[in-house]
Motif scaffolding. Structure first.
Motif, PDB file in Angstrom:
ATOM      1  N   VAL A 246       0.848  -1.194   0.000  1.00  0.00           N
ATOM      2  CA  VAL A 246       0.000   0.000   0.000  1.00  0.00           C
ATOM      3  C   VAL A 246       0.880   1.239   0.000  1.00  0.00           C
ATOM      4  O   VAL A 246       1.709   1.418   0.898  1.00  0.00           O
ATOM      5  N   PRO A 247       0.741   2.111  -1.005  1.00  0.00           N
ATOM      6  CA  PRO A 247       1.505   3.372  -0.973  1.00  0.00           C
ATOM      7  C   PRO A 247       0.936   4.279   0.111  1.00  0.00           C
ATOM      8  O   PRO A 247      -0.259   4.553   0.147  1.00  0.00           O
ATOM      9  N   ILE A 248       1.791   4.726   1.013  1.00  0.00           N
ATOM     10  CA  ILE A 248       1.335   5.509   2.160  1.00  0.00           C
ATOM     11  C   ILE A 248       1.764   6.967   2.004  1.00  0.00           C
ATOM     12  O   ILE A 248       2.943   7.262   1.805  1.00  0.00           O
ATOM     13  N   THR A 249       0.788   7.842   2.082  1.00  0.00           N
ATOM     14  CA  THR A 249       1.050   9.280   2.163  1.00  0.00           C
ATOM     15  C   THR A 249       0.712   9.719   3.575  1.00  0.00           C
ATOM     16  O   THR A 249      -0.453   9.678   3.988  1.00  0.00           O
ATOM     17  N   THR A 250       1.714  10.077   4.345  1.00  0.00           N
ATOM     18  CA  THR A 250       1.480  10.373   5.757  1.00  0.00           C
ATOM     19  C   THR A 250       0.946  11.790   5.935  1.00  0.00           C
ATOM     20  O   THR A 250       1.337  12.722   5.234  1.00  0.00           O
ATOM     21  N   THR A 251       0.027  11.910   6.871  1.00  0.00           N
ATOM     22  CA  THR A 251      -0.498  13.205   7.287  1.00  0.00           C
ATOM     23  C   THR A 251      -0.130  13.404   8.745  1.00  0.00           C
ATOM     24  O   THR A 251      -0.521  12.588   9.588  1.00  0.00           O
ATOM     25  N   PRO A 252       0.652  14.442   9.070  1.00  0.00           N
ATOM     26  CA  PRO A 252       1.091  14.616  10.458  1.00  0.00           C
ATOM     27  C   PRO A 252      -0.097  14.729  11.411  1.00  0.00           C
ATOM     28  O   PRO A 252      -1.105  15.375  11.121  1.00  0.00           O
ATOM     29  N   MET A 253       0.031  14.075  12.546  1.00  0.00           N
ATOM     30  CA  MET A 253      -0.964  14.165  13.603  1.00  0.00           C
ATOM     31  C   MET A 253      -0.222  14.530  14.881  1.00  0.00           C
ATOM     32  O   MET A 253       0.718  13.842  15.281  1.00  0.00           O
ATOM     33  N   THR A 254      -0.630  15.598  15.507  1.00  0.00           N
ATOM     34  CA  THR A 254       0.059  16.085  16.697  1.00  0.00           C
ATOM     35  C   THR A 254      -0.813  15.865  17.923  1.00  0.00           C
ATOM     36  O   THR A 254      -1.992  16.223  17.934  1.00  0.00           O
TER      37      THR A 254
END
Length: 265
Positions: A246-254
């Protein structure tokens, strides 16, 4: 994050929560939703317990010690796998954890600590008791099928007729009898959803459903694919989600200390 209960319990970054719920004689897959703050409170708690900093030597010999010392003689129970991907990544595979915890029930903490470290007991209890306030049935739109053919049989006329538009004989890769075959691609879309709801939502995963096509008898199991799980990953026996392809595009989570922590049940 996964906790093995027959059906994996998964919490995604966006708060989507999937788990298995025992109902009568089967496990139904359920889903719910956590807010960002609720997800962060759970992760903060896992961090605070020390789970994210565990080293393998802190747990991987405990079941062997329990069996060697006669605390637990039974064997064959499944492992509990807990995987967390947050600001730190941690995966723990603890053999026969649920069985061992049950054997140790009522024992003083000094005894429990020898066989199951407190951080793992706390983590297991936290995850087992944490779920959204509302759960609804999870209905997938992708299924992996495992097919067993019994060949031409007179009793096939008593089975359900194969209901999907693509002939079953074209889905399987061979006509071998009495051999489980994984359909070489997932069944997707509205047909997959209808098929699951109609035949598999309320049956045990170990139970096949009998179908016939052109006088051939079949037993078929259907397994839902979860978000970020691929057919190739399921066939390869991967335990982690997302699947490796699965190609993963990360979205920052703080997360913040102000998001709080949860009590350990």
């Amino acid at each position: 994050m996964q906790l093995d209960r027959g059906v994996p319990t998964i919490l995604y970054t966006n708060g989507t929560f999937i788990t298995g719920q025992l109902s009568d004689n089967h496990i139904e897959i359920m889903q719910g939703k956590f807010s960002r703050k609720e997800v962060c409170a759970l992760l903060n708690t896992l961090d605070q317990t020390g789970f994210l900093n565990l080293a393998s030597q802190d747990w991987d010999q405990n079941t062997n010690r329990a069996q060697y010392e006669g605390v637990m003689a039974d064997e064959g129970a499944p492992s509990t796998i807990i995987e967390v991907n947050a600001w730190l990544t941690q995966t723990v595979s603890f053999y026969e954890l649920n069985l061992l915890l049950n054997v140790l029930k009522g024992q003083p903490d000094s005894v429990k600590d020898r066989y199951v470290p407190k951080v793992i007991r706390d983590t297991d209890s936290l995850l087992a008791h944490t779920e959204p306030r509302t759960l609804t049935s999870f209905v997938p739109n992708r299924l992996a099928l495992v097919v067993r053919s019994y060949g031409q049989r007179t009793y096939a006329k008593d089975y359900l007729k194969w209901p999907l538009s693509l002939p079953l004989s074209k889905l399987i890769s061979s006509t071998l009898e009495n051999v489980d075959q994984i359909v070489p691609r997932a069944i997707e879309g509205p047909e997959a959803t209808w098929f699951y709801r109609q035949f598999y939502q309320h049956v045990r995963f170990t139970d096949g459903v009998s179908f016939s096509e052109n006088g051939v008898a079949y037993s078929i199991n259907a397994f839902p694919l979860f978000p970020f799980e691929t057919f190739a990953g399921r066939v390869a026996g991967e335990y982690s989600i997302p699947s490796s392809d699965v190609p993963i595009t990360t979205t920052p989570m703080t997360c913040y200390p102000a998001d709080g922590v949860l009590p350990i049940p």
